[in-house]
Design a protein around this motif. Structure first.
Motif, PDB file in Angstrom:
ATOM      1  N   LEU A  32     -18.470  77.765 -47.766  1.00 33.12           N
ATOM      2  CA  LEU A  32     -18.805  79.164 -47.548  1.00 33.12           C
ATOM      3  C   LEU A  32     -19.604  79.695 -48.734  1.00 33.12           C
ATOM      4  CD1 LEU A  32     -15.347  80.386 -46.186  1.00 33.12           C
ATOM      5  CD2 LEU A  32     -17.305  79.505 -44.894  1.00 33.12           C
ATOM      6  N   ARG A  33     -20.710  80.355 -48.420  1.00 34.59           N
ATOM      7  CA  ARG A  33     -21.549  80.942 -49.461  1.00 34.59           C
ATOM      8  C   ARG A  33     -21.112  82.382 -49.702  1.00 34.59           C
ATOM      9  NH1 ARG A  33     -26.189  79.469 -51.777  1.00 34.59           N
ATOM     10  NH2 ARG A  33     -26.544  77.814 -50.236  1.00 34.59           N
ATOM     11  N   LEU A  34     -20.805  82.692 -50.949  1.00 33.23           N
ATOM     12  CA  LEU A  34     -20.335  84.017 -51.320  1.00 33.23           C
ATOM     13  C   LEU A  34     -21.504  84.927 -51.663  1.00 33.23           C
ATOM     14  CD1 LEU A  34     -17.339  82.825 -53.527  1.00 33.23           C
ATOM     15  CD2 LEU A  34     -17.372  83.299 -51.068  1.00 33.23           C
ATOM     16  N   ALA A  35     -21.217  86.197 -51.922  1.00 35.54           N
ATOM     17  CA  ALA A  35     -22.288  87.183 -52.129  1.00 35.54           C
ATOM     18  C   ALA A  35     -23.177  86.854 -53.321  1.00 35.54           C
ATOM     19  CB  ALA A  35     -21.672  88.579 -52.296  1.00 35.54           C
ATOM     20  N   ASP A  36     -22.628  86.171 -54.335  1.00 36.28           N
ATOM     21  CA  ASP A  36     -23.419  85.830 -55.512  1.00 36.28           C
ATOM     22  C   ASP A  36     -24.034  84.439 -55.425  1.00 36.28           C
ATOM     23  OD1 ASP A  36     -21.131  84.340 -55.772  1.00 36.28           O
ATOM     24  OD2 ASP A  36     -20.729  84.884 -57.859  1.00 36.28           O
ATOM     25  N   GLY A  37     -23.941  83.805 -54.259  1.00 33.01           N
ATOM     26  CA  GLY A  37     -24.534  82.490 -54.054  1.00 33.01           C
ATOM     27  C   GLY A  37     -23.629  81.326 -54.373  1.00 33.01           C
ATOM     28  N   GLN A  38     -22.455  81.582 -54.948  1.00 32.09           N
ATOM     29  CA  GLN A  38     -21.506  80.505 -55.219  1.00 32.09           C
ATOM     30  C   GLN A  38     -20.960  79.937 -53.906  1.00 32.09           C
ATOM     31  OE1 GLN A  38     -20.911  79.101 -58.077  1.00 32.09           O
ATOM     32  NE2 GLN A  38     -22.051  80.555 -59.350  1.00 32.09           N
ATOM     33  N   ILE A  39     -20.559  78.676 -53.934  1.00 33.86           N
ATOM     34  CA  ILE A  39     -20.026  78.005 -52.755  1.00 33.86           C
ATOM     35  C   ILE A  39     -18.544  77.729 -52.980  1.00 33.86           C
ATOM     36  CG2 ILE A  39     -20.152  75.969 -51.255  1.00 33.86           C
ATOM     37  CD1 ILE A  39     -22.624  77.719 -51.088  1.00 33.86           C
ATOM     38  N   VAL A  40     -17.745  78.032 -51.964  1.00 36.29           N
ATOM     39  CA  VAL A  40     -16.313  77.739 -52.020  1.00 36.29           C
ATOM     40  C   VAL A  40     -15.930  76.976 -50.762  1.00 36.29           C
ATOM     41  CG1 VAL A  40     -15.519  79.862 -50.872  1.00 36.29           C
ATOM     42  CG2 VAL A  40     -14.057  78.756 -52.590  1.00 36.29           C
ATOM     43  N   GLU A  41     -14.914  76.157 -50.863  1.00 33.03           N
ATOM     44  CA  GLU A  41     -14.527  75.289 -49.759  1.00 33.03           C
ATOM     45  C   GLU A  41     -13.177  75.717 -49.190  1.00 33.03           C
ATOM     46  OE1 GLU A  41     -14.035  70.464 -49.145  1.00 33.03           O
ATOM     47  OE2 GLU A  41     -15.662  71.310 -50.331  1.00 33.03           O
ATOM     48  N   THR A  42     -13.079  75.697 -47.864  1.00 28.22           N
ATOM     49  CA  THR A  42     -11.804  75.934 -47.190  1.00 28.22           C
ATOM     50  C   THR A  42     -11.696  74.954 -46.035  1.00 28.22           C
ATOM     51  OG1 THR A  42     -10.369  77.679 -46.299  1.00 28.22           O
ATOM     52  CG2 THR A  42     -12.637  77.669 -45.543  1.00 28.22           C
ATOM     53  N   VAL A  43     -10.465  74.709 -45.591  1.00 26.46           N
ATOM     54  CA  VAL A  43     -10.229  73.680 -44.574  1.00 26.46           C
ATOM     55  C   VAL A  43      -9.313  74.232 -43.489  1.00 26.46           C
ATOM     56  CG1 VAL A  43      -9.375  71.342 -44.146  1.00 26.46           C
ATOM     57  CG2 VAL A  43     -10.459  71.880 -46.342  1.00 26.46           C
ATOM     58  N   GLY A  44      -9.694  74.015 -42.241  1.00 25.55           N
ATOM     59  CA  GLY A  44      -8.854  74.347 -41.101  1.00 25.55           C
ATOM     60  C   GLY A  44      -8.185  73.091 -40.579  1.00 25.55           C
ATOM     61  N   ILE A  45      -6.860  73.123 -40.466  1.00 24.15           N
ATOM     62  CA  ILE A  45      -6.093  71.932 -40.094  1.00 24.15           C
ATOM     63  C   ILE A  45      -5.288  72.244 -38.831  1.00 24.15           C
ATOM     64  CG2 ILE A  45      -4.455  70.199 -40.917  1.00 24.15           C
ATOM     65  CD1 ILE A  45      -5.035  71.322 -43.775  1.00 24.15           C
ATOM     66  N   PRO A  46      -5.765  71.791 -37.665  1.00 24.71           N
ATOM     67  CA  PRO A  46      -5.057  72.078 -36.423  1.00 24.71           C
ATOM     68  C   PRO A  46      -3.999  71.027 -36.105  1.00 24.71           C
ATOM     69  CG  PRO A  46      -7.113  70.983 -35.925  1.00 24.71           C
ATOM     70  CD  PRO A  46      -7.043  71.099 -37.431  1.00 24.71           C
ATOM     71  N   SER A  47      -2.966  71.435 -35.406  1.00 21.41           N
ATOM     72  CA  SER A  47      -1.986  70.507 -34.851  1.00 21.41           C
ATOM     73  C   SER A  47      -1.548  71.069 -33.511  1.00 21.41           C
ATOM     74  CB  SER A  47      -0.792  70.325 -35.795  1.00 21.41           C
ATOM     75  OG  SER A  47      -0.083  71.533 -35.943  1.00 21.41           O
ATOM     76  N   ALA A  48      -0.608  70.405 -32.871  1.00 19.85           N
ATOM     77  CA  ALA A  48      -0.206  70.808 -31.526  1.00 19.85           C
ATOM     78  C   ALA A  48       0.328  72.233 -31.481  1.00 19.85           C
ATOM     79  CB  ALA A  48       0.845  69.833 -30.995  1.00 19.85           C
ATOM     80  N   LYS A  49       1.027  72.649 -32.530  1.00 27.95           N
ATOM     81  CA  LYS A  49       1.709  73.947 -32.480  1.00 27.95           C
ATOM     82  C   LYS A  49       1.252  74.933 -33.544  1.00 27.95           C
ATOM     83  CE  LYS A  49       5.969  72.136 -30.416  1.00 27.95           C
ATOM     84  NZ  LYS A  49       7.452  72.039 -30.548  1.00 27.95           N
ATOM     85  N   ARG A  50       0.316  74.539 -34.403  1.00 28.02           N
ATOM     86  CA  ARG A  50      -0.059  75.449 -35.481  1.00 28.02           C
ATOM     87  C   ARG A  50      -1.506  75.244 -35.897  1.00 28.02           C
ATOM     88  NH1 ARG A  50       3.512  73.675 -40.645  1.00 28.02           N
ATOM     89  NH2 ARG A  50       5.171  74.187 -39.167  1.00 28.02           N
ATOM     90  N   LEU A  51      -2.030  76.237 -36.593  1.00 26.59           N
ATOM     91  CA  LEU A  51      -3.337  76.147 -37.224  1.00 26.59           C
ATOM     92  C   LEU A  51      -3.156  76.564 -38.676  1.00 26.59           C
ATOM     93  CD1 LEU A  51      -6.385  75.768 -37.311  1.00 26.59           C
ATOM     94  CD2 LEU A  51      -6.657  78.100 -36.419  1.00 26.59           C
ATOM     95  N   THR A  52      -3.349  75.627 -39.579  1.00 25.86           N
ATOM     96  CA  THR A  52      -3.149  75.853 -41.009  1.00 25.86           C
ATOM     97  C   THR A  52      -4.499  75.972 -41.701  1.00 25.86           C
ATOM     98  OG1 THR A  52      -1.082  74.594 -40.987  1.00 25.86           O
ATOM     99  CG2 THR A  52      -2.132  74.917 -43.126  1.00 25.86           C
ATOM    100  N   VAL A  53      -4.593  76.895 -42.644  1.00 26.44           N
ATOM    101  CA  VAL A  53      -5.794  77.028 -43.459  1.00 26.44           C
ATOM    102  C   VAL A  53      -5.452  76.675 -44.893  1.00 26.44           C
ATOM    103  CG1 VAL A  53      -7.659  78.520 -44.245  1.00 26.44           C
ATOM    104  CG2 VAL A  53      -6.668  78.871 -41.982  1.00 26.44           C
ATOM    105  N   CYS A  54      -6.212  75.749 -45.456  1.00 29.65           N
ATOM    106  CA  CYS A  54      -6.110  75.404 -46.876  1.00 29.65           C
ATOM    107  C   CYS A  54      -7.107  76.286 -47.622  1.00 29.65           C
ATOM    108  CB  CYS A  54      -6.409  73.925 -47.097  1.00 29.65           C
ATOM    109  SG  CYS A  54      -6.284  73.409 -48.827  1.00 29.65           S
ATOM    110  N   VAL A  55      -6.588  77.217 -48.406  1.00 30.68           N
ATOM    111  CA  VAL A  55      -7.376  78.284 -49.009  1.00 30.68           C
ATOM    112  C   VAL A  55      -7.671  77.991 -50.474  1.00 30.68           C
ATOM    113  CG1 VAL A  55      -7.281  80.736 -49.657  1.00 30.68           C
ATOM    114  CG2 VAL A  55      -6.490  80.028 -47.415  1.00 30.68           C
ATOM    115  N   SER A  56      -8.870  78.321 -50.910  1.00 31.84           N
ATOM    116  CA  SER A  56      -9.243  78.234 -52.316  1.00 31.84           C
ATOM    117  C   SER A  56      -8.994  79.567 -53.007  1.00 31.84           C
ATOM    118  CB  SER A  56     -10.718  77.850 -52.455  1.00 31.84           C
ATOM    119  OG  SER A  56     -10.952  76.543 -51.978  1.00 31.84           O
ATOM    120  N   SER A  57      -8.669  79.511 -54.298  1.00 34.91           N
ATOM    121  CA  SER A  57      -8.421  80.727 -55.067  1.00 34.91           C
ATOM    122  C   SER A  57      -9.425  80.911 -56.198  1.00 34.91           C
ATOM    123  CB  SER A  57      -7.006  80.713 -55.654  1.00 34.91           C
ATOM    124  OG  SER A  57      -6.803  79.556 -56.452  1.00 34.91           O
ATOM    125  N   GLN A  58     -10.204  79.873 -56.496  1.00 31.33           N
ATOM    126  CA  GLN A  58     -11.229  79.938 -57.525  1.00 31.33           C
ATOM    127  C   GLN A  58     -12.446  79.139 -57.081  1.00 31.33           C
ATOM    128  OE1 GLN A  58      -8.829  78.253 -60.821  1.00 31.33           O
ATOM    129  NE2 GLN A  58      -8.867  80.266 -61.797  1.00 31.33           N
TER     130      GLN A  58
END
Length: 365
Positions: A108-134
């Protein structure tokens, strides 16, 4: 009341968080994403609109995922056009890749042009997001691709919340679980991470008990987190059963000896009544022997805890090896013989560099 320190003791670079202002995009107004219903209502009234417009803005932000004020068609067109510089706080998609197991990695490209990574992890009963903090990470763990890339800055509240909304919109289903296990050390950006947790709970509707915050450990910050009285799961990355071994893998461990870290974790359990999860990456021939498991068990005896074993996920920047299944089974058996609760967690998205320890904000290896 927030009690988290606003600055980090580790470095001046970490101290200079972007905060929640949108000056990076050339606009002096704060992004609207991350604000509560009351705050959005006040903002709309300050713009000369009736109070009910605040609820409309709130619903379009958090339920319908508006990416700009122009998307919110219930507002007068002329009024929207007069406010073209209003920044909602959404990122733009830089790159997206899908692994064979359905895991999706987003750059994901942020407003200042920096790039950050996030991950969507699906399973049969849930959708998990692995979130970045920096953007990047200052902890420099020897086995982690993010740490190898260095540190740029902290993420603001809206930049954290945006990651969850991005995954939710792309999958077309509600996110059920969040893990702060992406790029960065969450407790070096504690004020923004805590505010994001409260927003995701209050405004996006994700239960705090469905959130996990992972940390290598920063002196005093686990105690500060306990004072927030959140209901999230605390996951502490040990990765070693003794201080010399931990220092080899985690340079910051020099300022935070293993025994001191464990004492603060015990205090966390006492203050919150919630158990601590300990994460332990298994590295072949280094920390995966039964003797390592026995030593780890001694540290955790009588502890209200759970151990997550994570077989190492390879990166190009390090020469560590993934342990054999036989070694993993022996390690588990040794822990269980000491009555330590343990689970082996195999990461998703391995072949697309989307697994634990592989996030590096690049399109490919």
């Amino acid at each position: 009341m927030a009690v988290f320190p606003l600055t980090s003791p580790n470095s001046s670079a970490v101290d200079s968080a972007v905060g929640d202002k949108a000056s990076v995009s050339g606009d002096s107004s704060a992004p609207l994403l991350g604000k509560s219903l009351e705050e959005l209502t006040e903002w709309m009234q300050a713009q000369g609109q009736p109070s009910y417009r605040g609820k409309q803005l709130y619903q379009w932000l958090y339920q319908q995922g508006a990416r700009s004020l122009q998307d919110i068609t219930v507002f007068p067109k002329a009024w929207r056009q007069e406010r073209e510089n209003v920044h909602l706080g959404r990122s733009t998609l830089h790159h997206r890749v899908v692994a064979s197991d359905g895991t999706v990695k987003y750059l994901l490209r942020l407003a200042d042009g920096q790039i950050v990574e996030t991950v969507g992890i699906p399973s049969a009963k849930r959708l998990t997001v692995c979130v970045s903090s920096q953007v990047g990470c200052p902890m420099a763990c020897d086995f982690c691709a993010t740490g190898k890339g260095g540190f740029v800055r902290n993420l603001a509240v809206h930049e954290i919340v945006d990651q969850v909304l991005t995954v939710q919109q792309d999958f077309g289903q509600r996110v059920s679980h969040i893990v702060f296990m992406g790029m960065g050390e969450p407790l070096l950006n504690g004020s923004s991470v805590v505010a994001a947790i409260r927003c995701l709970n209050r405004d996006v509707g994700i239960g705090q008990r469905a959130m996990t915050l992972s940390t290598v450990g920063v002196p005093g910050r686990i105690r500060a987190l306990a004072a927030e009285q959140l209901q999230v799961t605390l996951a502490v990355s040990l990765h070693a059963s003794n201080q010399p071994q931990r220092l080899q893998l985690i340079p910051s461990a020099g300022a935070y000896p293993l025994e001191v870290l464990l004492d603060e974790c015990r205090e966390y359990v006492q203050l919150t009544g919630r158990r601590v999860t300990f994460e332990y990456i298994l590295l072949a021939g280094l920390n995966d022997r039964p003797t390592d498991a026995a030593e780890l068990a001694q540290h955790l005896r009588g502890f209200q805890s759970h151990v997550n074993l994570i077989p190492y996920n390879p990166i190009d920047e390090a020469d560590y090896q993934r342990p054999s299944e036989a070694s993993i089974r022996e390690f588990v058996a040794e822990l269980e013989s000491h009555r330590i609760a343990v689970t082996v967690r195999y990461s998703r998205g391995l072949e697309e560099n989307a697994a634990c320890g592989q996030l590096r904000a690049s399109k490919s290896r």
